[in-house]
Design an enzyme around this catalytic site. Structure first.
Site, PDB file in Angstrom:
ATOM      1  N   LYS A 180       0.837  -1.213   0.000  1.00  0.00           N
ATOM      2  CA  LYS A 180       0.000   0.000   0.000  1.00  0.00           C
ATOM      3  C   LYS A 180       0.870   1.260   0.000  1.00  0.00           C
ATOM      4  O   LYS A 180       0.616   2.209  -0.761  1.00  0.00           O
ATOM      5  CB  LYS A 180      -0.924  -0.039   1.227  1.00  0.00           C
ATOM      6  CG  LYS A 180      -1.566   1.268   1.603  1.00  0.00           C
ATOM      7  CD  LYS A 180      -2.663   1.659   0.623  1.00  0.00           C
ATOM      8  CE  LYS A 180      -3.019   3.104   0.778  1.00  0.00           C
ATOM      9  NZ  LYS A 180      -4.351   3.364   1.157  1.00  0.00           N
TER      10      LYS A 180
ATOM     11  N   CYS B 282      -3.434  10.623   1.325  1.00  0.00           N
ATOM     12  CA  CYS B 282      -2.537   9.490   1.084  1.00  0.00           C
ATOM     13  C   CYS B 282      -1.202   9.858   0.465  1.00  0.00           C
ATOM     14  O   CYS B 282      -0.161   9.635   1.059  1.00  0.00           O
ATOM     15  CB  CYS B 282      -3.243   8.501   0.183  1.00  0.00           C
ATOM     16  SG  CYS B 282      -4.842   8.094   0.856  1.00  0.00           S
TER      17      CYS B 282
HETATM   18  N1  SAJ Z   1      -1.702  14.671  -8.762  1.00  0.00           N
HETATM   19  C1  SAJ Z   1      -0.802  15.387  -9.505  1.00  0.00           C
HETATM   20  N2  SAJ Z   1      -0.352  14.844 -10.677  1.00  0.00           N
HETATM   21  C2  SAJ Z   1      -0.786  13.623 -11.124  1.00  0.00           C
HETATM   22  C3  SAJ Z   1      -1.727  12.908 -10.339  1.00  0.00           C
HETATM   23  C4  SAJ Z   1      -2.161  13.449  -9.183  1.00  0.00           C
HETATM   24  O1  SAJ Z   1      -0.364  16.487  -9.152  1.00  0.00           O
HETATM   25  O2  SAJ Z   1      -0.342  13.200 -12.189  1.00  0.00           O
HETATM   26  C5  SAJ Z   1      -2.173  15.220  -7.489  1.00  0.00           C
HETATM   27  C6  SAJ Z   1      -3.680  15.388  -7.396  1.00  0.00           C
HETATM   28  O3  SAJ Z   1      -4.095  16.600  -7.937  1.00  0.00           O
HETATM   29  C7  SAJ Z   1      -3.886  15.300  -5.903  1.00  0.00           C
HETATM   30  C8  SAJ Z   1      -2.837  14.294  -5.462  1.00  0.00           C
HETATM   31  O4  SAJ Z   1      -1.874  14.270  -6.484  1.00  0.00           O
HETATM   32  O5  SAJ Z   1      -3.624  16.534  -5.265  1.00  0.00           O
HETATM   33  C9  SAJ Z   1      -3.353  12.904  -5.176  1.00  0.00           C
HETATM   34  O6  SAJ Z   1      -4.382  12.548  -6.061  1.00  0.00           O
HETATM   35  P1  SAJ Z   1      -4.515  11.093  -6.699  1.00  0.00           P
HETATM   36  O7  SAJ Z   1      -5.719  11.130  -7.543  1.00  0.00           O
HETATM   37  O8  SAJ Z   1      -3.249  10.672  -7.320  1.00  0.00           O
HETATM   38  O9  SAJ Z   1      -4.672  10.138  -5.432  1.00  0.00           O
HETATM   39  P2  SAJ Z   1      -5.645  10.088  -4.142  1.00  0.00           P
HETATM   40  O10 SAJ Z   1      -4.897  10.572  -2.959  1.00  0.00           O
HETATM   41  O11 SAJ Z   1      -6.982  10.680  -4.404  1.00  0.00           O
HETATM   42  O12 SAJ Z   1      -5.807   8.492  -3.994  1.00  0.00           O
HETATM   43  C10 SAJ Z   1      -4.632   7.687  -3.885  1.00  0.00           C
HETATM   44  C11 SAJ Z   1      -4.778   6.493  -4.822  1.00  0.00           C
HETATM   45  N3  SAJ Z   1      -3.470   5.837  -4.979  1.00  0.00           N
HETATM   46  C12 SAJ Z   1      -2.962   5.550  -6.157  1.00  0.00           C
HETATM   47  O13 SAJ Z   1      -3.473   5.847  -7.216  1.00  0.00           O
HETATM   48  C13 SAJ Z   1      -1.657   4.814  -6.151  1.00  0.00           C
HETATM   49  C14 SAJ Z   1      -5.826   5.552  -4.306  1.00  0.00           C
HETATM   50  O14 SAJ Z   1      -5.853   4.366  -5.080  1.00  0.00           O
HETATM   51  C15 SAJ Z   1      -5.547   5.198  -2.855  1.00  0.00           C
HETATM   52  O15 SAJ Z   1      -6.541   4.364  -2.313  1.00  0.00           O
HETATM   53  C16 SAJ Z   1      -5.522   6.459  -2.039  1.00  0.00           C
HETATM   54  O16 SAJ Z   1      -4.479   7.286  -2.552  1.00  0.00           O
HETATM   55  C17 SAJ Z   1      -5.279   6.083  -0.602  1.00  0.00           C
HETATM   56  O17 SAJ Z   1      -6.242   6.094   0.158  1.00  0.00           O
HETATM   57  O18 SAJ Z   1      -4.161   5.645  -0.276  1.00  0.00           O
END
Ligand code: SAJ
Length: 407
Positions: A199, A253
């Site tokens: 995770k 996360c």
């Molecule tokens: N972000 C970027 N660039 C990107 C992707 C995301 O700047 O290319 C930013 C987003 O805007 C946001 C942050 O990163 O601020 C996180 O967003 P996210 O959509 O990547 O992830 P979370 O936090 O909403 O959810 C993540 C997920 N993990 C993965 O995709 C590996 C989800 O599957 C997990 O369950 C969750 O974390 C968790 O609970 O751990």
């Protein structure tokens, strides 16, 4: 006879999990220390929005398989889904221990305890299991880290693969059976340390790659090329998947979990540098804004921040990168904030129209779909638009003389 389940912590993970279990004909009690949240649920109202959750809630109300309660009830299985923030680069388990203390009062020998909250790689074996062992009763223990993304939680909770981590195979199989009542994805079995590290690695992978994209964006600015176009072309390579740069990372996360590898001096310097790089984005954006405001000679600028939630089309603003940026900007400028999704933040959210009419500078932090419709020509007061997500196109700037700056 079906087991009774108590879910502790009815947040973005606990509530959907409880409702999915209840929809699968399990008898589920939902517990939360927040009495207001429980009262809301009793009044058949959801405490936050998430795709499909309203429909699911209505279904389980009809089935009478879910009962919200502010006192913890007797159960055969306790699922803990409370926050685990970061403290000194480790998981702060204070809410997990608080939940365990409550469970202890209703615990019967042989009951099962499942941790869904993200914890450090060795937290189950070295801190949580020893804590429960002291009760002197027989217990079954498993760690099943949640892996669903806010905005698409229900779909991912049902369809993603899961990991059930337990030091005891019989427990692992029993927990797998329980989760298979609503999970369609493969349920993998392993031990608690492997489940926890998988995770953390998932979110570390994302954190490091976002940091890399942010570094590329800074290089692109210095060398004067379009980062978005360049990433798009690089990603045509079959083995390359560069992430998107942005104003930093939020949510519960990505900005937190990777720290659980950094703590205890694990030599995880690359991971730490990535976390710092993402944190530093607010300073980078604030300084670029200041430079451009000066260059354009905008006197007494009013900065309109578009978007407060941590990512597009969700109302979740935990660890939002908008907050540190606003704090930095407020030191020098007057700042107005708007977000069509967020209404419970301590920070005041103004209607979009008002922010567009009153601002001379716009900085877009969250790429909510609503913003795609903005026509800057209607707001000649706006002289500079800083788009940190590459949302706006020529379309938004037709007949407008505002300067369009992208990350
Ligand atoms: N972000 C970027 N660039 C990107 C992707 C995301 O700047 O290319 C930013 C987003 O805007 C946001 C942050 O990163 O601020 C996180 O967003 P996210 O959509 O990547 O992830 P979370 O936090 O909403 O959810 C993540 C997920 N993990 C993965 O995709 C590996 C989800 O599957 C997990 O369950 C969750 O974390 C968790 O609970 O751990």
């Amino acid at each position: 006879m079906k087991k009774t389940i108590s879910v502790l912590g009815l947040g973005y993970v606990g509530l959907p999990t409880a409702l999915l279990l209840a929809d699968a004909e399990n008898k589920v009690d939902g517990f939360d220390i927040d009495k207001e949240k429980i009262n809301k649920l009793k009044r058949k109202k959801l405490p936050f929005s998430e795709r499909g959750l309203g429909k699911l809630f209505a279904k389980v109300i009809k089935k009478k398989t879910f009962t919200p309660s502010s006192t913890l009830q007797l159960a055969d299985v306790f699922i803990i889904a409370v926050p685990t923030p970061q403290i000194n680069k480790r998981a702060d388990l204070k809410y997990v221990f608080k939940a365990l203390d409550l469970i202890r009062d209703v615990f019967k020998s042989g009951d099962t305890i499942i941790i869904e909250s993200t914890v450090g790689p060795r937290d189950c074996t070295d801190r949580i299991i020893p804590y429960i062992s002291k009760w002197g009763q027989m217990f079954q223990f498993a760690h099943c880290p949640e892996r669903a993304i806010p905005g698409n939680t229900l779909f991912e909770m049902i369809n993603n693969q899961r990991i059930v981590g337990s030091e005891n195979r019989k427990t692992a199989l029993a927990v797998k059976k329980l989760y298979s009542s609503f999970v369609k994805g493969k349920i993998n079995i392993s031990n608690t340390t492997i489940a926890a590290s998988a995770k953390i690695m998932e979110n570390t992978y994302r954190s490091v790659n976002i940091a890399l994209a942010n570094e590329f964006a800074q290089i692109a600015h210095d060398l004067n090329f379009n980062i978005w176009k360049s990433i798009e072309l690089a990603n045509k390579h079959p083995r390359v998947h560069i992430h998107q740069p942005g104003p930093g990372v939020g949510g519960h996360c990505i900005p937190i979990d990777p720290w659980f590898f950094v703590g205890d001096g694990n030599g995880a310097s690359l991971i730490e540098a990535a976390l710092e790089k993402n944190i530093s984005m607010s300073k980078y954006i604030a300084s670029k804004l200041k430079k451009n405001i000066k260059m354009l000679g905008i006197t007494k600028p009013v900065i309109g921040v578009l978007g407060y939630s941590y990512k597009k089309n969700v109302d979740d603003f935990r660890e939002t990168p908008a907050e540190p940026l606003i704090k930095l900007l407020e030191k020098k400028f007057s700042v107005l904030t708007s977000d069509p999704k967020v209404n419970s933040a301590k920070r005041k959210m103004l209607p979009l129209r008002e922010v567009l009419f009153k601002s001379t500078v716009i900085v877009l932090i969250t790429d909510h779909s609503e913003y795609k419709k903005i026509k800057f020509a209607k707001h000649p007061n706006i002289k500079l638009v800083y788009d940190t997500r590459n949302l706006f196109t020529q379309n938004n700037f037709e007949d407008s003389s505002a300067k369009h700056l992208v990350l």
